[in-house]
Write an enzyme that holds these catalytic residues in place. Structure first.
Site, PDB file in Angstrom:
ATOM      1  N   SER A 105       3.467  -2.264  10.440  1.00 58.63           N
ATOM      2  CA  SER A 105       4.900  -2.224  10.681  1.00 58.63           C
ATOM      3  C   SER A 105       5.561  -3.580  10.194  1.00 58.63           C
ATOM      4  O   SER A 105       6.310  -3.990  11.069  1.00 58.63           O
ATOM      5  CB  SER A 105       5.092  -1.920  12.084  1.00 58.63           C
ATOM      6  OG  SER A 105       4.642  -0.602  12.384  1.00 58.63           O
ATOM      7  N   GLY A 161       2.460   2.107  10.926  1.00 60.88           N
ATOM      8  CA  GLY A 161       3.352   3.171  10.800  1.00 60.88           C
ATOM      9  C   GLY A 161       4.158   3.561  12.045  1.00 60.88           C
ATOM     10  O   GLY A 161       4.792   4.620  12.249  1.00 60.88           O
ATOM     11  N   GLU A 189      -5.465  -5.166  10.463  1.00 60.82           N
ATOM     12  CA  GLU A 189      -4.192  -3.910  10.626  1.00 60.82           C
ATOM     13  C   GLU A 189      -4.618  -3.234  12.053  1.00 60.82           C
ATOM     14  O   GLU A 189      -5.469  -2.211  11.991  1.00 60.82           O
ATOM     15  CB  GLU A 189      -4.259  -3.134   9.593  1.00 60.82           C
ATOM     16  CG  GLU A 189      -4.080  -3.724   8.221  1.00 60.82           C
ATOM     17  CD  GLU A 189      -3.544  -2.491   7.431  1.00 60.82           C
ATOM     18  OE1 GLU A 189      -2.058  -2.581   6.930  1.00 60.82           O
ATOM     19  OE2 GLU A 189      -3.990  -1.442   7.038  1.00 60.82           O
ATOM     20  N   GLY A 223       2.747  -0.945   4.405  1.00 58.75           N
ATOM     21  CA  GLY A 223       2.816   0.247   4.017  1.00 58.75           C
ATOM     22  C   GLY A 223       4.024   0.916   3.788  1.00 58.75           C
ATOM     23  O   GLY A 223       4.842   0.771   2.581  1.00 58.75           O
ATOM     24  N   GLY A 224       4.903   1.477   4.491  1.00 57.63           N
ATOM     25  CA  GLY A 224       6.163   2.102   4.613  1.00 57.63           C
ATOM     26  C   GLY A 224       7.201   1.576   4.143  1.00 57.63           C
ATOM     27  O   GLY A 224       7.976   1.672   2.907  1.00 57.63           O
ATOM     28  N   HIS A 269      -9.466   1.114   4.804  1.00 56.91           N
ATOM     29  CA  HIS A 269      -8.052   1.407   5.286  1.00 56.91           C
ATOM     30  C   HIS A 269      -8.415   2.544   6.683  1.00 56.91           C
ATOM     31  O   HIS A 269      -9.296   3.104   6.610  1.00 56.91           O
ATOM     32  CB  HIS A 269      -7.094   1.964   4.607  1.00 56.91           C
ATOM     33  CG  HIS A 269      -5.705   1.989   5.169  1.00 56.91           C
ATOM     34  ND1 HIS A 269      -5.342   2.952   5.808  1.00 56.91           N
ATOM     35  CD2 HIS A 269      -4.747   0.935   5.117  1.00 56.91           C
ATOM     36  CE1 HIS A 269      -4.000   2.642   6.317  1.00 56.91           C
ATOM     37  NE2 HIS A 269      -3.851   1.430   5.886  1.00 56.91           N
ATOM     38  N   GLU A 296      -6.721   4.712   7.610  1.00 50.90           N
ATOM     39  CA  GLU A 296      -6.620   6.198   7.314  1.00 50.90           C
ATOM     40  C   GLU A 296      -7.833   6.746   6.674  1.00 50.90           C
ATOM     41  O   GLU A 296      -8.162   8.047   6.932  1.00 50.90           O
ATOM     42  CB  GLU A 296      -5.397   6.363   6.505  1.00 50.90           C
ATOM     43  CG  GLU A 296      -4.168   6.199   7.264  1.00 50.90           C
ATOM     44  CD  GLU A 296      -2.839   5.628   6.726  1.00 50.90           C
ATOM     45  OE1 GLU A 296      -2.885   5.535   5.509  1.00 50.90           O
ATOM     46  OE2 GLU A 296      -2.160   5.177   7.567  1.00 50.90           O
ATOM     47  N   ASN A 304       0.839  -1.206  -0.030  1.00 52.24           N
ATOM     48  CA  ASN A 304      -0.096  -0.132  -0.077  1.00 52.24           C
ATOM     49  C   ASN A 304       1.049   1.195   0.050  1.00 52.24           C
ATOM     50  O   ASN A 304       1.375   1.613   0.958  1.00 52.24           O
ATOM     51  CB  ASN A 304      -0.841  -0.172   1.199  1.00 52.24           C
ATOM     52  CG  ASN A 304      -1.723   1.132   1.558  1.00 52.24           C
ATOM     53  OD1 ASN A 304      -1.786   2.026   0.583  1.00 52.24           O
ATOM     54  ND2 ASN A 304      -2.353   1.340   2.640  1.00 52.24           N
ATOM     55  N   TRP A 305       1.013   1.792  -1.135  1.00 54.54           N
ATOM     56  CA  TRP A 305       1.979   2.946  -1.237  1.00 54.54           C
ATOM     57  C   TRP A 305       1.369   4.203  -0.569  1.00 54.54           C
ATOM     58  O   TRP A 305       2.074   5.064  -0.554  1.00 54.54           O
ATOM     59  CB  TRP A 305       2.269   3.355  -2.989  1.00 54.54           C
ATOM     60  CG  TRP A 305       2.970   2.199  -3.624  1.00 54.54           C
ATOM     61  CD1 TRP A 305       3.512   1.096  -3.072  1.00 54.54           C
ATOM     62  CD2 TRP A 305       3.446   2.244  -5.006  1.00 54.54           C
ATOM     63  NE1 TRP A 305       3.906   0.374  -4.043  1.00 54.54           N
ATOM     64  CE2 TRP A 305       4.041   1.045  -5.174  1.00 54.54           C
ATOM     65  CE3 TRP A 305       3.295   3.135  -5.908  1.00 54.54           C
ATOM     66  CZ2 TRP A 305       4.567   0.895  -6.391  1.00 54.54           C
ATOM     67  CZ3 TRP A 305       3.816   3.059  -7.186  1.00 54.54           C
ATOM     68  CH2 TRP A 305       4.529   1.721  -7.391  1.00 54.54           C
ATOM     69  N   LYS A 306       0.207   4.310  -0.406  1.00 53.73           N
ATOM     70  CA  LYS A 306      -0.560   5.630   0.335  1.00 53.73           C
ATOM     71  C   LYS A 306      -0.357   6.524  -0.680  1.00 53.73           C
ATOM     72  O   LYS A 306      -0.207   6.492  -1.940  1.00 53.73           O
ATOM     73  CB  LYS A 306       0.194   5.746   1.756  1.00 53.73           C
ATOM     74  CG  LYS A 306      -0.254   4.521   2.346  1.00 53.73           C
ATOM     75  CD  LYS A 306      -0.014   4.670   3.965  1.00 53.73           C
ATOM     76  CE  LYS A 306      -0.315   3.343   4.752  1.00 53.73           C
ATOM     77  NZ  LYS A 306       0.047   3.665   6.179  1.00 53.73           N
TER      78      LYS A 306
HETATM   79  P1  PGA Z   1       2.959   0.299   7.728  1.00 52.78           P
HETATM   80  O1  PGA Z   1       1.664   0.617   7.119  1.00 52.78           O
HETATM   81  O2  PGA Z   1       3.625  -1.164   7.007  1.00 52.78           O
HETATM   82  O3  PGA Z   1       3.659   1.598   7.194  1.00 52.78           O
HETATM   83  O4  PGA Z   1       2.840   0.080   9.161  1.00 52.78           O
HETATM   84  C1  PGA Z   1       0.566  -0.519   6.896  1.00 52.78           C
HETATM   85  C2  PGA Z   1      -0.742  -0.087   6.192  1.00 52.78           C
HETATM   86  O5  PGA Z   1      -1.209   1.206   6.637  1.00 52.78           O
HETATM   87  O6  PGA Z   1      -1.269  -0.836   5.528  1.00 52.78           O
END
Ligand code: PGA
Length: 264
Positions: A222, A182, A176, A243-244, A106, A108, A14-16
């Site tokens: 994470s 994050g 998640e 994510g990251g 998600h 967010e 997930n590149w956001k």
């Molecule tokens: P993260 O994000 O790996 O940076 O913790 C995961 C996500 O939001 O899907």
């Protein structure tokens, strides 16, 4: 290689809101080459990326021209199919770009865009209408964890998201924990397993035992090359939403290749 469960692990990036379409092209090319050089078998571990909407056409064109086996999808979609919804993107448009998946709910989206469980359910319906596989994201906050333990909130969120979903639908669930996203502080594999098992139990109850057995449940929050193997050793965890670390080519390819670097 699906292993004893019959479920092919899925590693989803997930590149956001990162990487424009030119950066996306360069990244996908390098990812495909790196995995090719490493002899990666996509039937053994599926790989999908979730770039920003403005990248999708470029990513689709590249993947189709060069016949890469990387899948892709949107990070969100509208619950509506077309009309006066400024800024929204229809599932029909994602399907027209050959997206296989779409992320829904998600944390967010839930927290910054006030997406309720009802909205999430409507988006799941929209995805299914357009033959997209929804990756339904659920997870508890740190406060939820303290008040209700790890499973109660994700189970309720999934129950609500599945309202009206046909029993034999192909879906993916991503557990998640919000506090792990994050933060650098991943859940333990044992906790991820405990919640994944509860979510699978719910799938059996609400959909069918067959669908529960076939549905992939991902862990996200994470995830790194250094901790992926622990999650994938758990019987009910079938992959990761990253994510990251999905923005770091070396790290992401290493997560995809989790079986190799840990001998799992
Ligand atoms: P993260 O994000 O790996 O940076 O913790 C995961 C996500 O939001 O899907």
């Amino acid at each position: 290689m699906a292993g004893v469960t019959g479920r092919v692990p899925l590693i989803a990036g997930n590149w956001k809101m990162n990487l424009d379409h030119l950066q996306a092209i360069a990244f996908v090319q390098k990812l495909a080459w790196t995995l090719k050089d490493a002899g990666h078998d996509y039937r053994e571990t599926e790989v999908a990326i979730f770039p920003p909407f403005t990248d999708l056409r470029s990513v689709q064109t590249l993947i189709s021209a060069d016949k890469y086996e990387i899948e892709f999808g949107g990070q969100d979609l509208s619950q509506h199919d077309s009309g006066a919804y400024t800024g929204e993107v229809s599932g029909a448009f994602l399907a027209a770009l050959e997206s296989k998946y779409v992320l829904i709910g998600h944390s967010e989206r839930r927290s910054y865009h006030a997406e309720t469980d009802e909205v999430v359910a409507a988006k799941v319906q929209a995805a299914l209408r357009h033959k997209l596989v929804p990756i339904i994201c659920v997870g508890e906050t740190a406060e939820d964890l303290e008040a209700f333990g790890p499973s109660a909130v994700p189970v309720k969120q999934l129950r609500d998201a599945l309202a009206g979903v046909p029993a034999d639908s192909e879906i993916v669930v991503a557990y998640e924990p919000v506090w792990a996203i994050g933060s650098g502080q991943a859940a333990s594999p044992e906790q991820a397993e405990q919640v994944a098992a509860a979510l699978r139990g719910l799938l059996g109850e609400v959909l069918s035992p067959e669908t529960a057995a076939a549905t992939r449940i991902l862990y996200g929050g994470s995830v790194k090359a250094a901790n992926i193997a622990g999650f994938l050793r758990e019987p009910n965890v079938d992959g990761a939403l990253v994510g990251g670390a999905s923005l770091d080519l070396k790290e992401f390819s290493s997560i995809v290749r989790f079986r190799k670097h840990v001998g799992a």
